[in-house]
Design a protein around this motif. Structure first.
Motif: not given
Length: 611
Positions: A376, A378, A382, A389, A411, A425
């Motif tokens: 994952w 970022f 989101v 995600v 974010w 995040l």
């Protein structure tokens, strides 16, 4: 006391700070050389046999030798102390990674041909080994009322550019020959030493500015004879140097001079708002004319510090013969102007003229090493409506957003400098009352069933903000597996603890606590306290039998020796930024979380996300 050729002996003494003691140093410095024409950049291959400083090491030493004039005074010439200092550098150059030696002027008392012949012969110890060094003219080496346009002198005959032609560290000289610059490579970057005459002419200033303009990304150490007069004060000429040269050239971060005594320091902010460290080094007033003491500047680019010490190898070498009373007094030099540390964040200090290029984002495909079961990153917020995600491994371990007490998930473009994805995040957990937002794997995610009997690697990047409070934010999970020990039939230790959690203690220590398949109890790995407002990379690596926690690629001390096979599962989701206790959410992370990857095998450090 430093008296010019044109000054009467009975005139007022030089100004100086209160008397300080000397110290015996434990480090060494190397030397540099000079030539008339510019040479290519210094390389390790160019270094002559016998003098091979490590150009890549982030620890290196610069040596400085101040006024030696009383050792070369007409019929009173004794080159033994200078030779002892130079031999010391040669003997310890390898272990201390000595890269350069700078003499600060007043090599001689009267500037006579015979005096220069004697000290010139001493410096042939360095010439024969190809060691780089710089010298410059002080007011006793030349007629003090003249500038660098004075023409021929015994100084120039002995230490003119021709002496250094062809040496790897020599960069060039001004047309008059009295100003030189030198380059050496250390810590994988080029550094420049600017050795300037006792009195610069307008032509000298123009030459020095041109040298820096031709090396715009190179940090500069300026050496001259007169600069600081006492603590926090520059001499009149030192102020002129500051106003005409140093203040407007951010490359100059360290400036060294002699002439006055006792030793002293000053710090000034240049036009860019950065500190410039200015040091007075001179020991001619001490026993045996200073005994050719050397000042050692030991750079440590990892610790962001220069550790400074001062010593006389000549006195140290005489210890076996029995020292006299004055020599014993000079063996330990511990004054605060002789032994000290200068803290410099080198990367930040040099960022104005030589910024470190930001590492670009790396493609997802390159991060999907064999065995990757979840990845994952970022790089965007989101979505509040979708709240999902995606698992970039393609294994279906997507994450969904869960809010608690009306919390939200932010974010930021902020990220660890070595993180593959450029974004993070921002979790805003708090309690009591419990509030925040976290992520959980979606129902049916394959990761929920995985037990990793053959080993695993779990990695995460995180950063804690300045307002992180242990009373409100401790023990939140970065990555955790839900389900309790009790639910798995493992009741040793606390049965309400989750089956696995990578958390941060109240002292900001990363902790990996989990129930292996082959144990009833909890196996725990502990890291050290991690400071706030700093990005960190964690990796938990299990090779199928033992688990090791790494912080920034370095194994921690509290890694258990007991066997730990796999991770117990009861088929429940994994969480990012959340921590369950007794099967209920108990804490939400407060800080930024970057890329997270789980691999179903043990990875070597060289395969971590931050490599």
């Amino acid at each position: 006391m430093c008296i010019s050729h044109d000054q009467a002996v009975g005139e007022a003494p030089q100004a100086g700070a209160a008397r300080r003691g000397f110290l015996r140093a434990t480090a060494l410095l190397g030397a540099t050389a000079a030539a008339v024409t510019a040479l290519p950049a210094v390389t390790a291959q160019a270094a002559p046999a016998g003098w091979r400083p490590d150009p890549r090491s982030r620890r290196f030493t610069l040596a400085v030798m101040p006024d030696t004039q009383y050792l070369f005074d007409g019929p009173s010439i004794d080159k033994a102390p200078v030779e002892a200092s130079l031999r010391y550098l040669l003997e310890h150059g390898g272990e201390e990674n000595i890269v350069f030696l700078s003499h600060l002027g007043d090599l001689t008392q009267n500037g006579a041909k015979e005096e220069f012949a004697a000290i010139g012969e001493a410096f042939r110890l360095l010439d024969r080994r190809g060691v780089g060094y710089s010298v410059l003219a002080g007011n006793h080496d030349v007629k003090s009322s003249t500038t660098d346009q004075r023409g021929a002198t015994p100084y120039l005959d002995a230490f003119g550019p021709e002496r250094f032609a062809g040496k790897p560290t020599f960069g060039g000289a001004s047309p008059d020959g009295y100003n030189t610059f030198h380059r050496f490579t250390a810590g994988d970057r080029e550094w420049l030493v600017l050795a300037l005459d006792w009195r610069l002419s307008p032509q000298g200033y123009a030459w020095a500015k041109d040298v820096m303009a031709r090396h715009p990304k190179t940090p500069v150490i300026l050496t001259t004879h007169e600069l600081v007069v006492e603590d926090d004060s520059l001499s009149d000429y030192g102020q002129q140097l500051w106003d005409r040269l140093v203040e407007e050239h951010d490359q100059i971060f360290l400036a060294l001079g002699g002439h006055y005594w006792p030793a002293a320091r000053a710090t000034r902010k240049n036009a860019a708002g950065h500190d410039v460290h200015l040091h007075l080094t001179n020991y001619q007033n001490r026993y045996f004319g200073g005994a050719a003491m050397i000042r050692l500047y030991r750079f440590d680019l990892d610790r962001n510090v220069i550790d400074v010490e001062t010593l006389s190898p000549w006195i140290m070498g005489r210890a076996a013969q029995g020292l006299n009373e004055l020599e014993r007094q000079e063996m330990e030099l511990s004054g605060d102007a002789d032994r000290f540390s200068v803290e410099i964040d080198f990367e930040r200090r040099f960022s104005g003229f030589a910024p470190v290029p930001a590492r670009p984002a790396r493609p997802v495909a390159k991060m999907l090493v064999p065995g990757t079961v979840a990845y994952w990153r970022f790089e965007k917020p989101v979505d509040g409506t979708d709240g999902t995600v995606r698992d970039l491994s393609g294994r279906g371990n997507d994450l969904s957003l869960v809010t608690v007490g009306g919390g939200a998930l932010g974010w930021s473009a902020d990220h660890h400098p070595d993180q593959p994805g450029h974004g993070s995040l921002e979790f805003r957990g708090d309690k009591p009352p419990l509030k925040g937002a976290y992520l959980r794997t979606v129902d049916g995610a394959p990761l929920s069933q995985a037990t990793f009997e053959d080993g695993y690697t779990i990695e995460a990047f995180y950063r804690l903000p300045a307002d992180w409070d242990p009373d409100h934010n401790a023990w939140a999970g970065l990555v955790s597996r839900t389900g309790t020990g009790g639910a798995a039939g493992k009741t040793a230790d606390d049965p309400d603890e989750p089956l696995a959690t990578l958390s941060l203690s109240n002292d900001r220590e990363p902790q990996w606590a989990m129930r292996p398949l082959n144990q009833q109890g909890i196996s725990t790995n502990w890291g050290q306290e991690t400071p706030l407002e700093t990005w960190w990379h964690l990796a938990v690596v299990n090779d199928g039998s033992h688990t090791t926690l790494y912080v920034e690629g370095c194994p921690v001390v509290r890694n258990p020796k007991a066997s730990a096979v796999g991770i117990t599962s009861v088929g429940l989701p994994w969480l990012l930024g959340g921590y369950e206790y007794g099967g209920r959410i108990d804490q939400v992370f407060h800080g930024r979380l970057g890329d997270v990857r789980i691999v179903a095998r043990a990875l070597p450090v060289t395969s971590f996300l931050n490599q």
